[in-house]
Design a protein around this motif. Structure first.
Motif, mmCIF file in Angstrom:
data_model
loop_
_atom_site.group_PDB
_atom_site.id
_atom_site.type_symbol
_atom_site.label_atom_id
_atom_site.label_comp_id
_atom_site.label_asym_id
_atom_site.label_seq_id
_atom_site.Cartn_x
_atom_site.Cartn_y
_atom_site.Cartn_z
ATOM 1 N N LEU A 256 45.316 -4.796 -12.031
ATOM 2 C CA LEU A 256 45.910 -5.620 -13.065
ATOM 3 C C LEU A 256 45.040 -6.857 -13.274
ATOM 4 N N GLU B 66 53.716 -3.870 -12.038
ATOM 5 C CA GLU B 66 52.988 -4.541 -13.117
ATOM 6 C C GLU B 66 53.884 -5.534 -13.851
ATOM 7 N N LYS B 67 55.112 -5.126 -14.122
ATOM 8 C CA LYS B 67 56.039 -6.010 -14.818
ATOM 9 C C LYS B 67 56.331 -7.266 -13.996
ATOM 10 N N GLN C 229 52.888 -9.511 -13.724
ATOM 11 C CA GLN C 229 52.240 -10.028 -14.926
ATOM 12 C C GLN C 229 52.466 -11.530 -15.146
ATOM 13 N N ASN D 137 49.375 -14.180 -15.430
ATOM 14 C CA ASN D 137 49.220 -15.061 -16.587
ATOM 15 C C ASN D 137 49.127 -16.521 -16.172
#
Length: 326
Positions: free
Chosen positions: A324, A235-236, A239, A243
């Motif tokens: 996500l 996820e990190k 992301q 975005n």
């Protein structure tokens, strides 16, 4: 590996199909070939197809009309009839205007070829190397290149980009399948980033794509972490891509059941096609990138592989997954 073409509507008209001996064979061979590894531009949103069905197919013999409709149905089911933006001048009113619509799209992102009748080619005032006469198309270079189902390339970002740009341009969903794929090694993450950058980049407004990552839990790094910690790390890493590109990601961590088949093969799958990637999804930026062969799957194999990685029907054990959103 996946080629995009455009056609003028008159190629579905009896006046063109019957003009030369074997015109009906050329038309069906063309459409069946597109169903293997081609896409067909549905110009002015979906008005091109509507025009062909309502105004051109009605001129064909019943048997030929049925064959054409079957071929168009296959292209539709495989998501290979790809929409192009509306023409600024409005709905094309004749074949010359449909040709201009195709040429306008070609100016933005080139087609592999635009097929047209001999008459339209003679009337066309715009010089373009992609124009291919209907009567000669089966022997053309642009059509012969499509017959290749295997592509030799180096495992580099430049060559991945060259192959994947047309593959991901119109896709609605994407699967990256590699049991060794992890987000710690940049050689894998670079491929994920490249796919995110390329996905949905068509002429009109960018399409937002669902990107699924399928890999083995035991291949995640560093060792000794829980599946939750590995998903947190994914996820990190993802992301910033989410975005920037707006795509939705899902990360699946699998393991084979004891005594069952192992996870081994690697693939890039979309809702339009499937590619076997035997040497893995990692890419390298140095000058010593290995050479490998990517092969296009037939539709039955694509569907079977797609179903292999569906929770509830997979032969593998899904330990965890995370979705996500932007």
């Amino acid at each position: 590996m996946l080629y995009e073409y455009a056609m003028t509507p008159d190629l579905f008209d009896a006046s063109v199909v019957n003009a030369e001996s074997g015109g009906d064979i050329i038309l069906i061979e063309l459409l069946r070939g597109l169903a293997e590894n081609g896409m067909l531009a549905n110009l002015h949103k979906d008005r091109w197809l509507r025009h062909v069905e309502e105004s051109r197919l009605t001129t064909l013999s019943p048997s030929l009309k049925d064959k054409v409709r079957t071929c168009l149905s296959v292209l539709h089911d495989r998501h290979r009839l790809v929409r192009h933006p509306k023409c600024k001048s409005g709905v094309p009113q004749n074949d010359s205007e449909w040709l201009n619509a195709a040429l306008d799209s070609n100016d933005k992102i080139p087609f592999h070829a635009i097929f047209l009748s001999r008459q339209k080619q003679a009337e066309c005032s715009r010089l373009c190397a992609c124009l291919v006469n209907f009567e000669e198309l089966l022997d053309s270079v642009q059509w012969d290149e499509r017959r290749r189902r295997t592509c030799s390339l180096t495992k580099s970002q430049d060559e991945y980009r060259m192959v994947l740009s047309p593959v991901l341009r119109h896709a609605k969903s994407l699967m990256l399948i590699d049991p060794w794929l992890n987000c710690k090694e940049m050689r894998y993450l670079d491929t994920v980033k490249l796919c995110s950058r390329l996905a949905g980049r068509r002429i009109q407004k960018r399409r937002l794509v669902r990107i699924d990552i399928h890999t083995k839990a035991s291949s995640q790094q560093p060792d000794g972490r829980s599946v939750k910690e590995h998903l947190d790390r994914w996820e990190k890493k993802l992301q910033p891509l989410i975005n920037e590109d707006g795509h939705r990601f899902r990360v699946y961590l699998w393991e084979p059941f004891s005594g069952s088949e192992s996870m081994h093969d690697r693939f890039i799958l979309t809702d339009q096609c499937g590619i076997s990637v035997p040497a893995g999804l990692d890419c390298r930026s140095d000058s010593h990138a290995n050479t490998t062969d990517w092969s296009l799957l037939d539709e039955r194999a694509r569907q079977r592989t797609w179903n292999t990685y569906q929770p509830g029907s997979s032969p593998f054990n899904l330990l965890a997954f995370r979705e996500l959103f932007p």
